[in-house]
Design an enzyme around this catalytic site. Structure first.
Site, PDB file in Angstrom:
ATOM      1  N   ALA A 148       0.836  -1.208   0.000  1.00 11.19           N
ATOM      2  CA  ALA A 148       0.000   0.000   0.000  1.00 11.19           C
ATOM      3  C   ALA A 148       0.870   1.256   0.000  1.00 11.19           C
ATOM      4  O   ALA A 148       0.602   2.215  -0.741  1.00 11.19           O
ATOM      5  CB  ALA A 148      -0.927   0.000   1.217  1.00 11.19           C
ATOM      6  N   THR A 176       3.295  -7.916   2.288  1.00 14.40           N
ATOM      7  CA  THR A 176       3.088  -8.059   0.842  1.00 14.40           C
ATOM      8  C   THR A 176       4.211  -8.899   0.240  1.00 14.40           C
ATOM      9  O   THR A 176       3.969  -9.774  -0.599  1.00 14.40           O
ATOM     10  CB  THR A 176       3.059  -6.666   0.174  1.00 14.40           C
ATOM     11  OG1 THR A 176       2.162  -5.834   0.906  1.00 14.40           O
ATOM     12  CG2 THR A 176       2.613  -6.764  -1.273  1.00 14.40           C
ATOM     13  N   GLY A 180       1.702 -14.602  -1.307  1.00 14.79           N
ATOM     14  CA  GLY A 180       1.673 -15.113  -2.681  1.00 14.79           C
ATOM     15  C   GLY A 180       1.376 -13.993  -3.665  1.00 14.79           C
ATOM     16  O   GLY A 180       1.660 -14.097  -4.848  1.00 14.79           O
ATOM     17  N   ARG A 416     -10.940 -19.354   4.249  1.00 16.96           N
ATOM     18  CA  ARG A 416      -9.773 -19.606   5.098  1.00 16.96           C
ATOM     19  C   ARG A 416     -10.153 -19.819   6.554  1.00 16.96           C
ATOM     20  O   ARG A 416      -9.595 -20.676   7.229  1.00 16.96           O
ATOM     21  CB  ARG A 416      -8.857 -18.392   5.062  1.00 16.96           C
ATOM     22  CG  ARG A 416      -8.220 -18.217   3.771  1.00 16.96           C
ATOM     23  CD  ARG A 416      -7.557 -16.888   3.730  1.00 16.96           C
ATOM     24  NE  ARG A 416      -6.748 -16.860   2.537  1.00 16.96           N
ATOM     25  CZ  ARG A 416      -6.000 -15.857   2.181  1.00 16.96           C
ATOM     26  NH1 ARG A 416      -5.926 -14.790   2.932  1.00 16.96           N
ATOM     27  NH2 ARG A 416      -5.283 -15.920   1.100  1.00 16.96           N
TER      28      ARG A 416
HETATM   29  P1  ADP Z   1       0.116  -3.470   3.386  1.00 12.87           P
HETATM   30  O1  ADP Z   1      -0.214  -4.810   2.788  1.00 12.87           O
HETATM   31  O2  ADP Z   1      -1.043  -2.792   3.974  1.00 12.87           O
HETATM   32  O3  ADP Z   1       0.923  -2.637   2.448  1.00 12.87           O
HETATM   33  P2  ADP Z   1       2.508  -4.485   4.612  1.00 12.87           P
HETATM   34  O4  ADP Z   1       2.606  -5.368   5.790  1.00 12.87           O
HETATM   35  O5  ADP Z   1       2.819  -5.063   3.279  1.00 12.87           O
HETATM   36  O6  ADP Z   1       1.058  -3.812   4.634  1.00 12.87           O
HETATM   37  O7  ADP Z   1       3.463  -3.220   4.781  1.00 12.87           O
HETATM   38  C1  ADP Z   1       3.472  -2.416   5.920  1.00 12.87           C
HETATM   39  C2  ADP Z   1       4.880  -1.866   6.115  1.00 12.87           C
HETATM   40  O8  ADP Z   1       4.879  -0.870   7.118  1.00 12.87           O
HETATM   41  C3  ADP Z   1       5.877  -2.928   6.552  1.00 12.87           C
HETATM   42  O9  ADP Z   1       6.996  -2.908   5.714  1.00 12.87           O
HETATM   43  C4  ADP Z   1       6.223  -2.504   7.983  1.00 12.87           C
HETATM   44  O10 ADP Z   1       7.537  -2.843   8.362  1.00 12.87           O
HETATM   45  C5  ADP Z   1       6.035  -1.005   7.934  1.00 12.87           C
HETATM   46  N1  ADP Z   1       5.800  -0.378   9.247  1.00 12.87           N
HETATM   47  C6  ADP Z   1       5.039  -0.859  10.270  1.00 12.87           C
HETATM   48  N2  ADP Z   1       5.055  -0.003  11.303  1.00 12.87           N
HETATM   49  C7  ADP Z   1       5.837   1.052  10.939  1.00 12.87           C
HETATM   50  C8  ADP Z   1       6.268   2.254  11.580  1.00 12.87           C
HETATM   51  N3  ADP Z   1       5.897   2.549  12.840  1.00 12.87           N
HETATM   52  N4  ADP Z   1       7.090   3.089  10.906  1.00 12.87           N
HETATM   53  C9  ADP Z   1       7.501   2.793   9.649  1.00 12.87           C
HETATM   54  N5  ADP Z   1       7.148   1.671   9.006  1.00 12.87           N
HETATM   55  C10 ADP Z   1       6.321   0.811   9.619  1.00 12.87           C
END
Ligand code: ADP
Length: 587
Positions: A148, A176, A180, A416
């Site tokens: 995202a 992400t 998959g 799921r």
């Molecule tokens: P989405 O599928 O909604 O994009 P993801 O899990 O793929 O979610 O990505 C979220 C990202 O945000 C991860 O890379 C995570 O490490 C990062 N993240 C989580 N908390 C923080 C934070 N406090 N500051 C910066 N990055 C963060």
């Protein structure tokens, strides 16, 4: 998780013994030259070459590895630290434990060869660093470089905004990357080629039904109407390669999910990152957002963030986008909203999924929704909780799932949550997924997921045998019953109707030796709840008004998937709403 820790402790203990045996040596005693060493990472062997000059390690080259792109950044971080401190007694990079251990083991072996002690200078790493204060200003600050966040970043930049992305991990990708990354996209080009009738309305209906109709229909409609455009955008704007076939995910009424090349999130993240780099989008890694800054009128005007060495005050002239993912790895938060999802349940998530964005937004008055709905994924590693790509076989329609008694107990292509709960109710709270050689080949498991297959074999979680009986014997599954079960299933395939569980797609009978059986358990996979948003991705307060200057997209938001997210809907969600948030924040 406990089991995982136990395994890691054991590995650590083995290393300690290994290294202790050469403790008479010193780093200073190392002879100049180059030395190689090998360690075991997540994807298999990691080989390194170290260069020793003047009794110290001056350079480290990784000669070969099979680690997930993104996770390999952990090796760069550790390389700098080993050269700086002269020891391999370092903390692993969080979220990349196995890669870190493998790398440090390889470097340690090379140092030992050079006549040194890899843990000699451990004391040098102790001590705290005073953080430098830095202020910076841009148009849009984006928290999180997962799917995202990257989609938002690319769109905001393309709309002319000056942006900055914060990522608390040493690499981009989040959940992400390790998913998959299949993407539901109604009316896509493969459906049209194959004569599959579909529409955004039908997709929206499936999403609503899958979420037990508590989803916000407005948000669902936005995703359903824009998913195909999002898939084309990934292809045409970012260069993502989609494979030439579709997957049939549980709960969807038709086959509509596009598969990225290699059937993994690596394809999406590497291509989106490359696009972000080509647009010169700055990403501050190992920098966690801690809190949101507001002006006196309540408008969000920035973020306080922190790295190991710097405390940032980052001002956002236009907006802040929260794209920090879900809270599947935050056990306390899970238990707060759903006490049943406690430490006994492993998680497929990266360690970065701790719900930081939810906490930050709530603190300034954002409304949260559906927090108690936490989804488990049915087919995960019983040792670590990692989602197993072996499960592609099920999604292609090739497998049957049985219990220890050798009996089927659920529709293999059901929802799921339904499959997960059914597995939890079986002997040993686990299940056994069976495929034959044809299913193995047609699911591209060797081509796409060889390191995982090797790992599973090595850890006795996957077995291959010439007969079903032998494969079943390996796990102590009732052999007679399993043979009967598969025989019966094959008659259903021949008739085109599963008389027991109404499996919606049965590609071919399970009859071509050798046979494979995988042992798997459910693990926490997706948190449906999160920050309340509207169709513009603006963050809402409890009274329904938007918080000025604040947007959110992706797993950090709630309301999109209702009680249960269907497979391949997350990518549709994060790309559609990531793009919307990016465009609107740049206004
Ligand atoms: P989405 O599928 O909604 O994009 P993801 O899990 O793929 O979610 O990505 C979220 C990202 O945000 C991860 O890379 C995570 O490490 C990062 N993240 C989580 N908390 C923080 C934070 N406090 N500051 C910066 N990055 C963060």
């Amino acid at each position: 998780m406990k089991q995982f820790r136990k395994t890691l402790c054991l590995v650590a203990a083995v290393f300690a013994v290994l290294f202790a045996s050469c403790s008479k040596n010193t780093s200073a005693g190392m002879k100049n030259g180059t030395y190689t060493g090998t360690g075991e990472g997540k994807g298999g062997d990691i080989s390194v070459e170290i260069t020793v000059k003047g009794g110290a390690v001056k350079d480290i080259k990784v000669l070969s590895h099979n680690e997930t792109p993104g996770f390999d950044k952990a090796m760069e971080t550790l390389k700098e630290q080993v050269i700086k401190t002269g020891t391999t007694a370092l903390d692993t990079v969080s979220g990349c434990t196995l890669t870190s251990k493998g790398f440090l083991q390889a470097v340690g072996a090379a140092i030992t060869q050079a006549g040194g002690n890899p843990e000699m200078n451990a004391a040098k790493t102790a001590g705290s660093i005073k953080k430098e204060a830095k202020e910076q200003s841009c148009d849009v600050v984006i928290i999180g470089a997962g799917g995202a966040g990257l989609a938002a970043a690319i769109e905001a930049k393309n709309a002319g905004a000056d942006i900055l992305v914060l990522e608390k991990m040493p690499m981009a990708g989040g959940n992400t990357l390790i998913s998959g990354a299949e993407m539901a996209a109604p009316n896509n080009w493969i459906q049209q080629r194959d004569g599959i009738t579909d529409s955004p309305e039908q997709f929206a209906k499936d999403m609503m039904k899958g979420g037990d109709n508590i989803n916000n229909p407005e948000l669902v409609n936005v995703i359903a109407r824009n998913a195909l455009d999002g898939a084309k955008w990934l292809r045409d704007e970012c260069g993502v390669v989609w494979e030439d076939s579709l997957m049939f995910f549980g709960g969807h009424s038709v086959k509509r999910s596009l598969i990225p090349a290699g059937a993994s999130g690596k394809e999406l993240i590497t291509k989106m990152l490359a696009k972000a780099e080509s647009l010169k989008i700055p990403i501050l890694y190992k920098t966690a957002a801690l809190e949101l800054i507001q002006d006196k009128d309540g408008r969000v005007t920035g973020v306080i963030a922190e790295s190991d060495t710097v405390k940032y005050t980052l001002y956002a002239k236009k907006a802040v986008i929260i794209a920090s993912g879900g809270f599947g790895s935050n056990i306390e938060m899970r238990k707060k909203y759903n006490p049943a999802v406690d430490e006994a349940i492993l998680s497929t998530n990266t360690v970065g999924s701790t719900g930081d964005g939810i906490t930050m937004a709530e603190k300034i008055g954002a409304a949260l929704t559906d927090m108690e709905y936490i989804q488990t994924y049915p087919i995960c590693d019983p040792l670590t909780g990692t989602l197993l790509y072996f499960d592609d076989a099920r999604l292609y329609g090739h497998s049957v799932i049985v219990n220890k008694e050798g009996k089927r107990f659920v529709e293999e292509l059901g929802r799921r949550d339904v499959i997960s709960m059914a597995i939890k109710a079986q002997t040993g709270h686990c299940c056994y997924e069976i495929i034959d050689q044809r299913g193995f080949d047609e699911s591209h498991l060797q081509a796409n997921h060889a390191p995982e297959i090797n790992y599973l074999m090595k850890n006795n979680l996957l077995t291959k045998a010439d007969t079903l009986e032998k494969a079943a014997e390996f796990f102590g599954i009732d052999q007679k019953e399993v043979v009967e079960t598969v025989k019966r299933y094959n008659t259903y395939v021949a008739k085109g109707k599963d008389e027991e569980f109404n499996k919606r797609s049965m590609v071919h009978p399970i009859e071509q030796a050798p046979f494979y059986i995988l042992k798997a358990v459910p693990a926490v996979h997706h948190t449906m709840g999160g920050i309340k948003i509207n169709t513009k991705a603006q963050v809402l307060k409890a009274d329904g008004s938007a918080i000025p200057g604040l947007f959110a997209a992706g797993e950090v938001t709630g309301g999109v998937h209702g009680k249960n997210r269907l497979g391949s809907d997350a990518i549709a969600d994060i790309i559609v709403f990531g793009r919307i948030a990016g465009k609107n924040a740049a206004q």
